[in-house]
Design a protein around this motif. Structure first.
Motif, PDB file in Angstrom:
ATOM      1  N   ALA A 126      61.092  38.079  40.641  1.00 45.78           N
ATOM      2  CA  ALA A 126      60.328  37.072  39.900  1.00 45.78           C
ATOM      3  C   ALA A 126      58.862  37.468  39.802  1.00 45.78           C
ATOM      4  O   ALA A 126      58.265  37.441  38.717  1.00 45.78           O
ATOM      5  CB  ALA A 126      60.464  35.705  40.581  1.00 45.78           C
ATOM      6  N   LEU A 127      58.280  37.854  40.916  1.00 47.26           N
ATOM      7  CA  LEU A 127      56.855  38.203  40.921  1.00 47.26           C
ATOM      8  C   LEU A 127      56.567  39.425  40.051  1.00 47.26           C
ATOM      9  O   LEU A 127      55.503  39.513  39.439  1.00 47.26           O
ATOM     10  CB  LEU A 127      56.379  38.430  42.354  1.00 47.26           C
ATOM     11  CG  LEU A 127      56.403  37.203  43.260  1.00 47.26           C
ATOM     12  CD1 LEU A 127      56.040  37.584  44.688  1.00 47.26           C
ATOM     13  CD2 LEU A 127      55.498  36.103  42.740  1.00 47.26           C
ATOM     14  N   ALA A 128      57.534  40.337  39.969  1.00 47.71           N
ATOM     15  CA  ALA A 128      57.340  41.541  39.150  1.00 47.71           C
ATOM     16  C   ALA A 128      57.245  41.210  37.665  1.00 47.71           C
ATOM     17  O   ALA A 128      56.663  41.975  36.897  1.00 47.71           O
ATOM     18  CB  ALA A 128      58.477  42.524  39.396  1.00 47.71           C
ATOM     19  N   LYS A 129      57.797  40.071  37.259  1.00 51.53           N
ATOM     20  CA  LYS A 129      57.748  39.675  35.848  1.00 51.53           C
ATOM     21  C   LYS A 129      56.445  38.969  35.465  1.00 51.53           C
ATOM     22  O   LYS A 129      56.171  38.790  34.289  1.00 51.53           O
ATOM     23  CB  LYS A 129      58.920  38.744  35.519  1.00 51.53           C
ATOM     24  CG  LYS A 129      60.253  39.435  35.488  1.00 51.53           C
ATOM     25  CD  LYS A 129      61.318  38.445  35.071  1.00 51.53           C
ATOM     26  CE  LYS A 129      62.681  39.072  34.977  1.00 51.53           C
ATOM     27  NZ  LYS A 129      63.691  38.072  34.559  1.00 51.53           N
ATOM     28  N   LEU A 130      55.682  38.549  36.448  1.00 50.42           N
ATOM     29  CA  LEU A 130      54.455  37.827  36.150  1.00 50.42           C
ATOM     30  C   LEU A 130      53.396  38.788  35.619  1.00 50.42           C
ATOM     31  O   LEU A 130      53.284  39.921  36.099  1.00 50.42           O
ATOM     32  CB  LEU A 130      53.929  37.127  37.406  1.00 50.42           C
ATOM     33  CG  LEU A 130      54.797  36.006  37.950  1.00 50.42           C
ATOM     34  CD1 LEU A 130      54.195  35.459  39.246  1.00 50.42           C
ATOM     35  CD2 LEU A 130      54.951  34.889  36.933  1.00 50.42           C
ATOM     36  N   PRO A 131      52.604  38.338  34.676  1.00 52.37           N
ATOM     37  CA  PRO A 131      51.537  39.206  34.171  1.00 52.37           C
ATOM     38  C   PRO A 131      50.455  39.376  35.238  1.00 52.37           C
ATOM     39  O   PRO A 131      50.255  38.498  36.084  1.00 52.37           O
ATOM     40  CB  PRO A 131      50.992  38.442  32.957  1.00 52.37           C
ATOM     41  CG  PRO A 131      51.363  37.021  33.203  1.00 52.37           C
ATOM     42  CD  PRO A 131      52.638  37.047  34.001  1.00 52.37           C
ATOM     43  N   THR A 132      49.799  40.526  35.200  1.00 56.47           N
ATOM     44  CA  THR A 132      48.698  40.738  36.134  1.00 56.47           C
ATOM     45  C   THR A 132      47.465  40.029  35.612  1.00 56.47           C
ATOM     46  O   THR A 132      47.271  39.869  34.408  1.00 56.47           O
ATOM     47  CB  THR A 132      48.400  42.239  36.305  1.00 56.47           C
ATOM     48  OG1 THR A 132      48.083  42.787  35.023  1.00 56.47           O
ATOM     49  CG2 THR A 132      49.583  42.978  36.902  1.00 56.47           C
ATOM     50  N   HIS A 133      46.671  39.573  36.542  1.00 63.55           N
ATOM     51  CA  HIS A 133      45.446  38.858  36.187  1.00 63.55           C
ATOM     52  C   HIS A 133      44.418  39.167  37.269  1.00 63.55           C
ATOM     53  O   HIS A 133      44.549  38.671  38.394  1.00 63.55           O
ATOM     54  CB  HIS A 133      45.710  37.353  36.118  1.00 63.55           C
ATOM     55  CG  HIS A 133      44.509  36.554  35.760  1.00 63.55           C
ATOM     56  ND1 HIS A 133      44.007  36.508  34.478  1.00 63.55           N
ATOM     57  CD2 HIS A 133      43.696  35.787  36.516  1.00 63.55           C
ATOM     58  CE1 HIS A 133      42.938  35.737  34.458  1.00 63.55           C
ATOM     59  NE2 HIS A 133      42.733  35.283  35.686  1.00 63.55           N
ATOM     60  N   PRO A 134      43.432  40.009  36.964  1.00 64.64           N
ATOM     61  CA  PRO A 134      42.440  40.347  37.996  1.00 64.64           C
ATOM     62  C   PRO A 134      41.593  39.121  38.357  1.00 64.64           C
ATOM     63  O   PRO A 134      40.981  38.505  37.488  1.00 64.64           O
ATOM     64  CB  PRO A 134      41.592  41.435  37.346  1.00 64.64           C
ATOM     65  CG  PRO A 134      41.844  41.323  35.889  1.00 64.64           C
ATOM     66  CD  PRO A 134      43.176  40.660  35.698  1.00 64.64           C
ATOM     67  N   CYS A 135      41.640  38.753  39.621  1.00 64.00           N
ATOM     68  CA  CYS A 135      40.874  37.607  40.089  1.00 64.00           C
ATOM     69  C   CYS A 135      40.808  37.643  41.608  1.00 64.00           C
ATOM     70  O   CYS A 135      41.491  38.439  42.241  1.00 64.00           O
ATOM     71  CB  CYS A 135      41.504  36.295  39.618  1.00 64.00           C
ATOM     72  SG  CYS A 135      43.148  35.994  40.289  1.00 64.00           S
ATOM     73  N   THR A 136      40.018  36.767  42.172  1.00 65.54           N
ATOM     74  CA  THR A 136      39.943  36.627  43.615  1.00 65.54           C
ATOM     75  C   THR A 136      40.968  35.589  44.034  1.00 65.54           C
ATOM     76  O   THR A 136      41.053  34.523  43.433  1.00 65.54           O
ATOM     77  CB  THR A 136      38.538  36.170  44.043  1.00 65.54           C
ATOM     78  OG1 THR A 136      37.596  37.135  43.575  1.00 65.54           O
ATOM     79  CG2 THR A 136      38.435  36.030  45.551  1.00 65.54           C
ATOM     80  N   VAL A 137      41.740  35.898  45.058  1.00 68.69           N
ATOM     81  CA  VAL A 137      42.755  34.983  45.569  1.00 68.69           C
ATOM     82  C   VAL A 137      42.397  34.653  47.009  1.00 68.69           C
ATOM     83  O   VAL A 137      42.083  35.536  47.795  1.00 68.69           O
ATOM     84  CB  VAL A 137      44.161  35.628  45.507  1.00 68.69           C
ATOM     85  CG1 VAL A 137      45.197  34.701  46.107  1.00 68.69           C
ATOM     86  CG2 VAL A 137      44.504  35.993  44.083  1.00 68.69           C
ATOM     87  N   TYR A 138      42.442  33.379  47.323  1.00 65.81           N
ATOM     88  CA  TYR A 138      42.112  32.927  48.662  1.00 65.81           C
ATOM     89  C   TYR A 138      43.382  32.480  49.375  1.00 65.81           C
ATOM     90  O   TYR A 138      44.153  31.697  48.835  1.00 65.81           O
ATOM     91  CB  TYR A 138      41.118  31.766  48.600  1.00 65.81           C
ATOM     92  CG  TYR A 138      39.809  32.160  47.968  1.00 65.81           C
ATOM     93  CD1 TYR A 138      38.814  32.760  48.726  1.00 65.81           C
ATOM     94  CD2 TYR A 138      39.587  31.974  46.604  1.00 65.81           C
ATOM     95  CE1 TYR A 138      37.617  33.149  48.155  1.00 65.81           C
ATOM     96  CE2 TYR A 138      38.395  32.353  46.021  1.00 65.81           C
ATOM     97  CZ  TYR A 138      37.416  32.935  46.796  1.00 65.81           C
ATOM     98  OH  TYR A 138      36.249  33.323  46.223  1.00 65.81           O
TER      99      TYR A 138
END
Length: 147
Positions: A126-138
């Protein structure tokens, strides 16, 4: 404030340890199974069995499936299947699955992951299908760091 920052540093060190564990061998050859089957497999873990009431975990799976059906209805173009959406949603629920699976993932003994492999495979698919989005994750931290 120093103790709060120390707590955050300990949490980050826990996640970003310099230890390189062996990969989870053989998992990619296994088929992706429905969420309910993956959770049944996870329930064979001794700690999952000891801390989780089966019908309560089934209710969590049903809740995740309901969320996934609703999401697919509202977002029909989403590239994830209902099972994949439900797997991601299930990971966010306050159940022993998150705690115990992450504890097993941190263990150098990869054999302890066997009950979780079907779920990990579904979640990673599932996670492999998600688009990448450069951001900070907390990440969540169990202490109040607001001061």
């Amino acid at each position: 404030q120093r103790s709060r920052m120390d707590a955050l540093a300990r949490r980050l060190q826990d996640v970003e340890a310099a230890v390189n564990f062996n990969p989870i061998c053989g998992m990619w050859a296994e088929p992706v199974v429905p969420l309910a089957a993956a959770i049944r497999a996870a329930m064979s873990d001794p700690d999952m069995a000891a801390t989780t009431i089966p019908h309560e975990m089934e209710a969590c799976v049903a809740s995740a499936a309901h969320f996934a059906r609703k999401h697919r209805g509202e977002h029909p173009a989403d590239p994830l299947s209902e099972e994949e959406i439900a797997a991601i949603q299930m990971y966010t629920q306050q159940t022993p699955l998150y705690t115990i699976m992450n504890m097993r993932l941190r263990s150098p003994d990869r054999e302890v992951l066997k009950p979780f492999r079907p779920y990990i495979k579904l979640l990673l698919a599932a996670l492999a299908k998600l688009p990448t989005h450069p951001c900070t994750v907390y990440c969540s931290v169990r202490e109040d760091l607001s001061a």
